[in-house]
Motif scaffolding. Structure first.
Motif, short mmCIF file in Angstrom:
data_model
loop_
_atom_site.label_atom_id
_atom_site.label_comp_id
_atom_site.label_asym_id
_atom_site.label_seq_id
_atom_site.Cartn_x
_atom_site.Cartn_y
_atom_site.Cartn_z
N LYS A 56 0.83 -1.21 0.00
CA LYS A 56 0.00 0.00 0.00
C LYS A 56 0.86 1.26 0.00
N ARG A 57 1.94 1.23 0.78
CA ARG A 57 2.83 2.41 0.81
C ARG A 57 3.48 2.65 -0.55
N VAL A 58 3.89 1.58 -1.18
CA VAL A 58 4.49 1.71 -2.52
C VAL A 58 3.47 2.22 -3.52
N ALA A 59 2.24 1.69 -3.44
CA ALA A 59 1.18 2.11 -4.36
C ALA A 59 0.82 3.57 -4.16
N SER A 60 0.81 4.03 -2.88
CA SER A 60 0.47 5.43 -2.60
C SER A 60 1.49 6.39 -3.20
N ILE A 61 2.68 5.91 -3.45
CA ILE A 61 3.72 6.74 -4.07
C ILE A 61 3.71 6.60 -5.59
N LEU A 62 3.57 5.36 -6.05
CA LEU A 62 3.67 5.11 -7.49
C LEU A 62 2.45 5.59 -8.26
N VAL A 63 1.24 5.36 -7.72
CA VAL A 63 0.02 5.70 -8.46
C VAL A 63 -0.05 7.20 -8.78
N PRO A 64 0.10 8.11 -7.79
CA PRO A 64 0.10 9.54 -8.15
C PRO A 64 1.19 9.91 -9.15
N PHE A 65 2.36 9.29 -8.98
CA PHE A 65 3.46 9.59 -9.91
C PHE A 65 3.11 9.14 -11.32
N ILE A 66 2.52 7.94 -11.46
CA ILE A 66 2.15 7.43 -12.78
C ILE A 66 1.06 8.31 -13.41
N LEU A 67 0.06 8.70 -12.59
CA LEU A 67 -1.01 9.56 -13.10
C LEU A 67 -0.45 10.92 -13.55
N LEU A 68 0.46 11.48 -12.74
CA LEU A 68 1.08 12.76 -13.11
C LEU A 68 1.90 12.62 -14.39
N LEU A 69 2.57 11.50 -14.53
CA LEU A 69 3.36 11.27 -15.74
C LEU A 69 2.46 11.15 -16.97
N ILE A 70 1.33 10.41 -16.81
CA ILE A 70 0.38 10.28 -17.92
C ILE A 70 -0.19 11.63 -18.32
N PHE A 71 -0.55 12.47 -17.30
CA PHE A 71 -1.10 13.80 -17.59
C PHE A 71 -0.06 14.67 -18.29
#
Length: 281
Positions: A56-71
């Motif tokens: 969960k801690r890894v996902a909380s960091i990676l998911v926003p980063f991936i979404l920001l990268l996609i945007f």
């Protein structure tokens, strides 16, 4: 000898204590074994929970980063720019005039237009005051529909030394294209307040009545400082207060249907008519 030891009180007490000690040792050993068994059962569960928590801690960091990268990739890609614009709701303004005022055209960023519609409206009204409202909707990944409402053009006026179109909100805009059958305004040069009132009131009139007016003159008197004189296309003249024109002019068709010839329809303080030359009324 055996009987002697069996009957010895000290020996019996010793055996009794030894039995208690052995019982306590067995009980302690059992508790240790139970704890070990419980711990062995809990260790996999603790490890599983730790793995879930770490995930969960890894996902909380990676998911926003991936979404920001996609945007970020979307923003710099051609997919974020408008390729097609549809204009609806316009009557007197052309599609090109709407696009020029709103600056909504191919090549602009989709997300910026859709997200900041109030800002786009204010900018559009500064460029073209005839735009009353607008709404932008996505019709595809790169397509938008711009729906506008307009302030109707209600005449032509001499504004700052040149002929301009007068809108129902009292503002003016340059004349573009062909102009036919627009009523004229006179004597409003130093009376902008009355012009704005007249424009607003005329904007509320039914189209068939508005089109029957040829000219609007500001014609104040001592008794009525807000008087307007309307020169009608049918040859009649209407006298009316500027602020009541929208309401009073609805009686005009009924009044002229009872007149014998052309004349004056007085709607200032009531509703009556008289023929030209009957100034005594």
């Amino acid at each position: 000898m055996a009987n002697h030891y069996d009957n010895n009180d000290d020996h019996r007490r010793y055996l009794k204590r030894l039995t208690k000690i052995e019982g306590r040792s067995l009980s302690a050993l059992k508790q240790i074994r139970d704890r070990e068994t419980s711990l062995n059962k809990k260790v996999p569960q603790v490890g599983h929970r730790q793995r879930i928590g770490n995930g969960k801690r890894v996902a909380s960091i990676l998911v926003p980063f991936i979404l920001l990268l996609i945007f970020a990739v979307y923003v710099i890609s051609p997919l974020s720019k408008i390729s097609h614009v549809q204009v609806t709701g316009n009557s007197e303004l052309t599609k090109q005039e709407v696009q020029s005022a709103t600056d909504i055209k191919p090549g602009r960023y989709v997300w910026r237009i859709v997200r900041h519609q109030n800002m786009v409206l204010k900018q559009s009204q500064r460029k073209n005051p005839q735009i009353r409202s607008l709404q932008v909707k996505l019709t595809g990944p790169r397509s938008v529909r711009v729906h506008i409402t307009e302030y109707p053009v209600i005449g032509i006026i001499n504004h700052h030394g040149k002929q301009e179109l007068l809108l129902s909100n009292g503002k003016c805009r340059p004349i573009t294209g062909d102009v036919d059958n627009f009523l004229h305004y006179s004597n409003f040069s130093n009376n902008y307040t009355h012009l704005k009132i007249a424009a607003r009131e005329i904007g509320t009139l039914p189209k068939y009545i508005r089109q029957g007016i040829s000219e609007v003159q500001f014609s104040p008197t001592k008794l009525n400082a807000d008087r307007l004189k309307l020169i009608m296309n049918d040859g009649n003249t209407v006298l009316v207060r500027a602020d009541t024109m929208g309401n009073k002019m609805k009686y005009y068709p009924s009044i002229i249907s009872k007149m014998n010839g052309n004349g004056v329809v007085d709607l200032q303080f009531g509703a009556y008519s008289y023929n030209y030359g009957n100034n005594d009324k």
